[in-house]
Design a protein around this motif. Structure first.
Motif, PDB file in Angstrom:
ATOM      1  N   PHE A  89       0.810  -1.210   0.000  1.00 51.18           N
ATOM      2  CA  PHE A  89       0.000   0.000   0.000  1.00 51.18           C
ATOM      3  C   PHE A  89       0.848   1.267   0.000  1.00 51.18           C
ATOM      4  O   PHE A  89       1.939   1.310   0.584  1.00 51.18           O
ATOM      5  CB  PHE A  89      -0.934   0.015   1.212  1.00 51.18           C
ATOM      6  N   ILE A  90       0.309   2.281  -0.669  1.00 49.03           N
ATOM      7  CA  ILE A  90       0.854   3.630  -0.597  1.00 49.03           C
ATOM      8  C   ILE A  90       0.004   4.405   0.400  1.00 49.03           C
ATOM      9  O   ILE A  90      -1.228   4.419   0.296  1.00 49.03           O
ATOM     10  CB  ILE A  90       0.835   4.304  -1.984  1.00 49.03           C
ATOM     11  N   LYS A  91       0.661   5.055   1.348  1.00 53.99           N
ATOM     12  CA  LYS A  91      -0.054   5.791   2.386  1.00 53.99           C
ATOM     13  C   LYS A  91       0.439   7.233   2.402  1.00 53.99           C
ATOM     14  O   LYS A  91       1.638   7.487   2.473  1.00 53.99           O
ATOM     15  CB  LYS A  91       0.168   5.147   3.756  1.00 53.99           C
ATOM     16  N   GLU A  92      -0.491   8.161   2.341  1.00 56.43           N
ATOM     17  CA  GLU A  92      -0.193   9.592   2.429  1.00 56.43           C
ATOM     18  C   GLU A  92      -1.319  10.262   3.219  1.00 56.43           C
ATOM     19  O   GLU A  92      -2.404  10.486   2.691  1.00 56.43           O
ATOM     20  CB  GLU A  92      -0.080  10.218   1.033  1.00 56.43           C
ATOM     21  N   GLY A  93      -1.050  10.518   4.512  1.00 56.15           N
ATOM     22  CA  GLY A  93      -2.099  11.080   5.358  1.00 56.15           C
ATOM     23  C   GLY A  93      -3.279  10.127   5.459  1.00 56.15           C
ATOM     24  O   GLY A  93      -3.117   8.952   5.781  1.00 56.15           O
ATOM     25  N   LEU A 134      11.660  12.729  -4.274  1.00 56.76           N
ATOM     26  CA  LEU A 134      11.609  14.079  -4.831  1.00 56.76           C
ATOM     27  C   LEU A 134      11.230  15.062  -3.723  1.00 56.76           C
ATOM     28  O   LEU A 134      10.160  14.960  -3.131  1.00 56.76           O
ATOM     29  CB  LEU A 134      10.581  14.148  -5.967  1.00 56.76           C
ATOM     30  N   SER A 135      12.122  16.004  -3.448  1.00 64.95           N
ATOM     31  CA  SER A 135      11.864  16.992  -2.409  1.00 64.95           C
ATOM     32  C   SER A 135      12.267  18.377  -2.909  1.00 64.95           C
ATOM     33  O   SER A 135      12.806  18.521  -4.010  1.00 64.95           O
ATOM     34  CB  SER A 135      12.635  16.638  -1.123  1.00 64.95           C
ATOM     35  N   TYR A 151       0.203  15.636  -6.480  1.00 66.92           N
ATOM     36  CA  TYR A 151       0.392  15.706  -5.034  1.00 66.92           C
ATOM     37  C   TYR A 151       1.846  15.344  -4.737  1.00 66.92           C
ATOM     38  O   TYR A 151       2.383  14.396  -5.318  1.00 66.92           O
ATOM     39  CB  TYR A 151      -0.534  14.728  -4.304  1.00 66.92           C
ATOM     40  N   ALA A 152       2.494  16.076  -3.851  1.00 61.71           N
ATOM     41  CA  ALA A 152       3.877  15.809  -3.467  1.00 61.71           C
ATOM     42  C   ALA A 152       3.949  15.352  -2.020  1.00 61.71           C
ATOM     43  O   ALA A 152       3.355  15.975  -1.129  1.00 61.71           O
ATOM     44  CB  ALA A 152       4.744  17.046  -3.678  1.00 61.71           C
ATOM     45  N   HIS A 153       4.699  14.280  -1.789  1.00 58.96           N
ATOM     46  CA  HIS A 153       4.899  13.768  -0.423  1.00 58.96           C
ATOM     47  C   HIS A 153       5.630  14.772   0.449  1.00 58.96           C
ATOM     48  O   HIS A 153       5.274  14.980   1.617  1.00 58.96           O
ATOM     49  CB  HIS A 153       5.706  12.464  -0.498  1.00 58.96           C
ATOM     50  N   ASP A 154       6.658  15.415  -0.087  1.00 56.97           N
ATOM     51  CA  ASP A 154       7.462  16.364   0.677  1.00 56.97           C
ATOM     52  C   ASP A 154       6.661  17.647   0.933  1.00 56.97           C
ATOM     53  O   ASP A 154       6.238  18.314  -0.011  1.00 56.97           O
ATOM     54  CB  ASP A 154       8.740  16.694  -0.098  1.00 56.97           C
ATOM     55  N   PRO A 155       6.446  18.028   2.212  1.00 58.08           N
ATOM     56  CA  PRO A 155       5.623  19.213   2.492  1.00 58.08           C
ATOM     57  C   PRO A 155       6.157  20.489   1.847  1.00 58.08           C
ATOM     58  O   PRO A 155       5.370  21.321   1.366  1.00 58.08           O
ATOM     59  CB  PRO A 155       5.652  19.308   4.027  1.00 58.08           C
ATOM     60  N   ALA A 156       7.480  20.646   1.823  1.00 61.31           N
ATOM     61  CA  ALA A 156       8.054  21.859   1.238  1.00 61.31           C
ATOM     62  C   ALA A 156       7.835  21.895  -0.277  1.00 61.31           C
ATOM     63  O   ALA A 156       7.527  22.959  -0.840  1.00 61.31           O
ATOM     64  CB  ALA A 156       9.548  21.940   1.560  1.00 61.31           C
TER      65      ALA A 156
END
Length: 423
Positions: free
Chosen positions: A293-297, A346-347, A403-408
């Motif tokens: 699974f991919i989990k994001e929030g 990727l950040s 959507y990007a995983h990295d918050p910045a």
């Protein structure tokens, strides 16, 4: 995934199955599909090249073009024209009676080509093979082909691969020895593995000492946006973050919530079908028969599952709206709308105002196997990741949801949209 989402996914699958046939990749890639003037002109040049060089020992024609320029469409049309003449029994035609094949080192694309062949009188499923299968078959029979076409030639192996039963050094080298005329479509920005580590310079070595020609496709057919959005996507695939333009013809959205992205993509899929969620290969996945699974929030969805027995390719199976696709299941295919998750590799680099690529966070370890002979392997790893990003960003014909995983990075992408809208 919650029971409510699972129940909704069943409805989405049923709705997608009843959508018009125009979403089918078999229709889009069919040789019966009308070609553009540019594609028609290229087809004629290729057929002329074949006729002129059938008596040669090894001629090479390269068709170059970026993702979405219709390389596979025109290649299948060329192959259908060749096979129609090959099976015509016309003694005046130099192509009559020729032994030809179309090769593609991509199992999902191979399914598609064979599905198309079932409805085309001049084509047979046996005309389409994986490169290793073709090479091993002809070596075993001591045979030779006349004309061989190779789709996605950037996926050809450049080193031995015992797992896939390829013992020689280079797919293209072997194919050139086994055919009189070889036609390949090539895009160096779609190289995804070290074991198929192609570059334009490397390809140039095969042009030397033989009749050769290079043709180009330039018209963009997939991404239905204007040039400003396409320029923004090209820059993003190279790690640059430009002001994000608005285009009424292309639905480009950037999200702060991956679950909301998925809900909106599901809604689009109910309306038009052929909408799928994709991700960079930054989340654990193993071929062990288990779901991963991919989990994001609050978002949670499984990776795509390998189903080689399925007739339809992953992009067209109705149930795959309930999965996250990878670069390997979507490369070569169109979507109406694509959702793309930019994962942990990727950040955001504030010092350079660009995307930082971290290969240590890339979960596709197989992509980096076989580094012998590769100059600057760390740079090559970054190039593979950016190439994969390029493939993912260019799937959607009518829209792209990001959507990007990295918050910045997520904040920077959101601000790029806000800034341009406030100007």
């Amino acid at each position: 995934m919650s029971p409510q989402t699972e129940q909704q996914g069943v409805t989405l699958a049923e709705d997608a199955a009843s959508l018009p046939h125009t979403n089918a990749a078999t229709s889009k890639l069919s040789p019966a599909r009308p070609l553009s003037p540019e594609q028609n002109a290229l087809l004629k040049e290729v057929l002329s090249f074949c006729s002129d060089h059938l008596d040669d020992q090894s001629a090479l024609l390269v068709i170059e073009g970026a993702a979405g320029t219709g390389k596979s469409v025109v290649l299948n049309a060329i192959f259908n024209a060749i096979q129609t003449r090959a099976r015509s029994r016309n003694p005046a035609d130099p192509l009559s009676g020729t032994r030809n094949a179309l090769l593609v080192n991509h199992p999902e694309m191979l399914k598609l080509y064979r599905n198309i062949a079932a409805d085309m009188p001049a084509l047979k499923k046996a005309d389409f093979e994986r490169p290793t299968t073709f090479i091993n078959r002809l070596h075993k029979s001591d045979g030779r082909a006349d004309i061989v076409l190779v789709d996605e030639a950037h996926l050809l192996l450049t080193r031995p691969d015992r797992y896939n039963h390829f013992k020689q050094q280079n797919h293209l080298e072997e194919i050139l020895e086994l055919a009189r005329v070889v036609i390949i479509v090539f895009d160096p920005l779609q190289v995804l593995k070290f074991k198929s580590h192609w570059s334009t310079t490397m390809l140039d070595k095969f042009r030397k000492g033989r009749p050769t020609k290079t043709l180009h496709l330039t018209t963009q057919f997939r991404v239905g946006s204007g040039p400003a959005v396409r320029h923004w996507l090209d820059a993003l695939a190279e790690g640059q973050i430009l002001p994000c333009p608005h285009d009424p013809k292309f639905d480009l959205r950037i999200y702060d919530d991956c679950a909301q992205l998925y809900q909106d993509l599901q809604a689009r899929n109910r309306e038009v079908g052929l909408c799928r969620l994709l991700s960079t290969y930054d989340y654990p996945y193993r071929l062990d028969g288990e779901d991963h699974f991919i989990k994001e929030g609050r978002f949670r969805l499984r990776w795509d599952r390998s189903k080689p027995e399925e007739k339809l390719p992953w992009a067209e199976r109705p149930d795959t709206i309930e999965e996250v696709g990878s670069v390997y299941t979507i490369q070569g295919f169109d979507l109406n709308y694509a959702g793309v998750i930019l994962g942990p590799s990727l950040s955001y680099d504030a010092a350079t105002d660009s995307i930082r690529v971290d290969p240590s966070r890339y979960e596709d370890s197989a992509a980096f196997q076989g580094r012998d002979g590769i100059a600057a392997p760390e740079k090559a790893k970054e190039r593979v990741i950016l190439n994969a990003l390029n493939v993912l960003l260019t799937r959607g014909m009518n829209g792209l949801y990001l959507y990007a995983h990295d918050p910045a990075l997520r904040k920077r992408l959101l601000n790029s949209r806000i800034d341009i809208q406030n100007d």
